[in-house]
Write an enzyme that holds these catalytic residues in place. Structure first.
Site, PDB file in Angstrom:
ATOM      1  CE  LYS A   1      -2.136   1.066   4.955  1.00 23.98           C
ATOM      2  NZ  LYS A   1      -2.870   0.496   3.799  1.00 23.98           N
TER       3      LYS A   1
HETATM    4  C1  PLP Z   1      -2.399   0.607   2.424  1.00 23.17           C
HETATM    5  C2  PLP Z   1      -2.921  -0.416   1.443  1.00 23.17           C
HETATM    6  C3  PLP Z   1      -2.285  -0.654   0.200  1.00 23.17           C
HETATM    7  C4  PLP Z   1      -1.098   0.161  -0.279  1.00 23.17           C
HETATM    8  O1  PLP Z   1       0.067  -0.107   0.456  1.00 23.17           O
HETATM    9  P1  PLP Z   1       1.324   0.910   0.420  1.00 23.17           P
HETATM   10  O2  PLP Z   1       2.271   0.409   1.428  1.00 23.17           O
HETATM   11  O3  PLP Z   1       0.738   2.253   0.781  1.00 23.17           O
HETATM   12  O4  PLP Z   1       1.860   0.895  -0.963  1.00 23.17           O
HETATM   13  C5  PLP Z   1      -2.779  -1.661  -0.608  1.00 23.17           C
HETATM   14  N1  PLP Z   1      -3.867  -2.387  -0.239  1.00 23.17           N
HETATM   15  C6  PLP Z   1      -4.509  -2.188   0.945  1.00 23.17           C
HETATM   16  C7  PLP Z   1      -5.697  -3.006   1.276  1.00 23.17           C
HETATM   17  C8  PLP Z   1      -4.067  -1.198   1.835  1.00 23.17           C
HETATM   18  O5  PLP Z   1      -4.709  -0.994   3.000  1.00 23.17           O
END
Ligand code: PLP
Length: 462
Positions: A80
């Site tokens: 993120k």
């Molecule tokens: C948020 C997250 C996901 C999922 O991603 P999306 O964009 O919500 O599909 C997968 N792995 C980790 C470590 C995350 O923080």
């Protein structure tokens, strides 16, 4: 939505000779054409520098006969960061006047809150306030937030679940008296979750850049199609891959990997999306989600922008808890997407077998993808698994997967033990939490949330 996406064509020759930052600038200039080139250049320069601990920002490495795209080299060790390191700068540029004040409110189950805090910390005239469920995040995740530095940040634990915290935040967003009171002080409220297009567009960059890295490594010839396997929750990350494909990147299949909350596996297999099922708490908590908000964007694109049709599906979801797409739409989805899911036991087994066969330690979210990838027959294309978090964010569960018993260990003891076994070093931003000062120790009730938000506004904007 951005209707310009399908019209944008990338120049593969150029992409293959560009740095991550140059490609980021190209993607943003094409899709956010209401920013000036100078603004975007400044945003990219601020977002993608030494705050990432790898010069490549999102490096690709070999993993057996496949490749791993490491998205966890940012300041909070989860993917993120790629979007949340740039979103605050974009928000800053998009303000009508430099005096406009923005207060960002976020409820988090762990990863988003910290990435938002880190991205928004010390950005002028923006405040960031994060609520997480008291005693319901991992030791490491809690410390990441409790020790957050910055003159414009507020963090508070909420007595309740993540859903309670989220409901509390939504209540503030819709409380007209509260909104008016903030407006009188020149403060508007905003959010940092992935329904914001500003979180999706920056993620397109790493699909293009990964492709360029594969060409430069000699793994593919320019023009070859590549498959991407994406550990998925809210469908944001994999949707960025779909956008990259729309923009002209040669993508074979996008593989949607789910954990035991496998609502997307069922949807892509049958065309029926059914959220009325038991919610399972798994060892890949960032993917524990039953309503994937960004799927609506995909339906919009694949129904050729039929808003009335998509609205009727969403109404079914809200009223009946499920919807079924037309056979034609399902066929379109299935030509682009494959899917699969992993149970907790399968996820742990994937961590262990990957470590034993390749020496690479992957986290639980990535391991869900690995399990799924290994079970989908290769169609002869090179395949890339997106690695969404560092294993050192969830050290106890990783240790257990490798056959050690983490019972009674603190997060840091588990981290030390994991370093010994894996022969790698925990990211310094995680290991340094051991001695970091605890700056945010407030705990409030749901009812106490508005008062906490006011205290943060007071602290940040006076
Ligand atoms: C948020 C997250 C996901 C999922 O991603 P999306 O964009 O919500 O599909 C997968 N792995 C980790 C470590 C995350 O923080």
């Amino acid at each position: 939505m951005s209707d310009v996406i399908p019209e944008k064509r990338i120049d593969l020759d150029r992409i293959c000779n560009q740095t991550f930052q140059e490609t980021a600038l190209e993607v943003l200039s094409q899709l956010f054409n209401d920013f000036s080139p100078e603004e975007l250049e400044a945003c990219v320069a601020s977002a993608y520098g030494t705050n990432f601990d790898d010069d490549a920002i999102t490096p690709v490495r070999q993993l057996g006969s496949d490749y791993l795209l490491e998205l966890f080299h940012g300041p909070t060790s989860a993917f993120k960061d790629v979007a949340l390191q740039i979103l605050p700068h974009l928000m800053n540029c998009s303000r009508e006047s430099a005096d406009d004040k923005i207060l960002v409110l976020t409820a988090t189950s762990g990863d988003t809150g910290k990435a938002a805090l880190e991205g928004f910390a010390d950005v002028d005239n923006i405040g960031i306030c994060v609520f997480y469920p008291y005693q319901k995040v991992s030791d490491v995740q809690e410390l990441q937030m409790v020790c957050q530095k910055g003159s414009n940040v507020g963090v508070c634990a909420v007595r309740g679940t993540f859903d309670d915290a989220q409901t509390g935040v939504k209540r503030i967003f819709t409380d007209q008296a509260q909104i008016d009171a903030f407006a009188r002080q020149g403060i508007s409220l905003s959010s940092a979750n992935s329904i914001n297009i500003g979180r999706l567009v920056p993620q397109i960059t790493y699909y293009l850049d990964a492709y360029a890295q594969l060409v430069r490594m000699g793994a593919i010839e320019k023009g070859d199609a590549v498959d991407f396997c994406v550990p998925t929750g809210n469908f944001g990350d994999v949707l960025a891959g779909f956008y990259a494909k729309l923009m002209g990147l040669p993508v074979g299949k996008l593989i949607v990997a789910s954990n035991a909350n496998n609502v997307l596996t069922d949807f892509i297999s049958t065309g029926t999306y059914d959220r009325l099922r038991d919610f399972t708490k798994t060892i890949s908590p960032s993917m524990d989600i039953l309503v994937s908000s960004n799927l609506e964007r995909l339906l919009y694109h694949l129904s050729d922008g039929d808003c009335a049709y998509v609205a009727s599906l969403m109404a079914d979801l809200a009223e009946k808890g499920s919807y079924t797409v037309s056979g034609e739409l399902l066929a379109r989805i299935q030509t682009i997407f494959s899917c699969g899911f992993a149970s907790n036991a399968e996820t742990s087994a994937a961590i262990r077998s990957t470590f034993e066969s390749t020496g690479v330690l992957i986290d639980q979210h990535t391991a869900v993808g690995k399990h799924v990838l290994d079970r989908i027959p290769s169609e002869g294309r090179v395949r890339v698994l997106l690695s969404t978090a560092s294993p050192y964010k969830f050290p106890a569960d990783c240790l257990a997967a490798l056959g050690s018993n983490p019972e009674g260990m603190s997060g840091f003891e588990a981290m030390d033990e994991l370093e010994g076994i894996a022969g790698t070093t925990a990211p310094v931003q995680l290991s340094s939490l051991r001695t970091a000062e605890h700056l945010h120790t407030d705990v409030c009730t749901i009812e106490g949330m508005p008062a906490f938000v006011e205290s943060v506004a007071e602290k940040v904007f006076r």
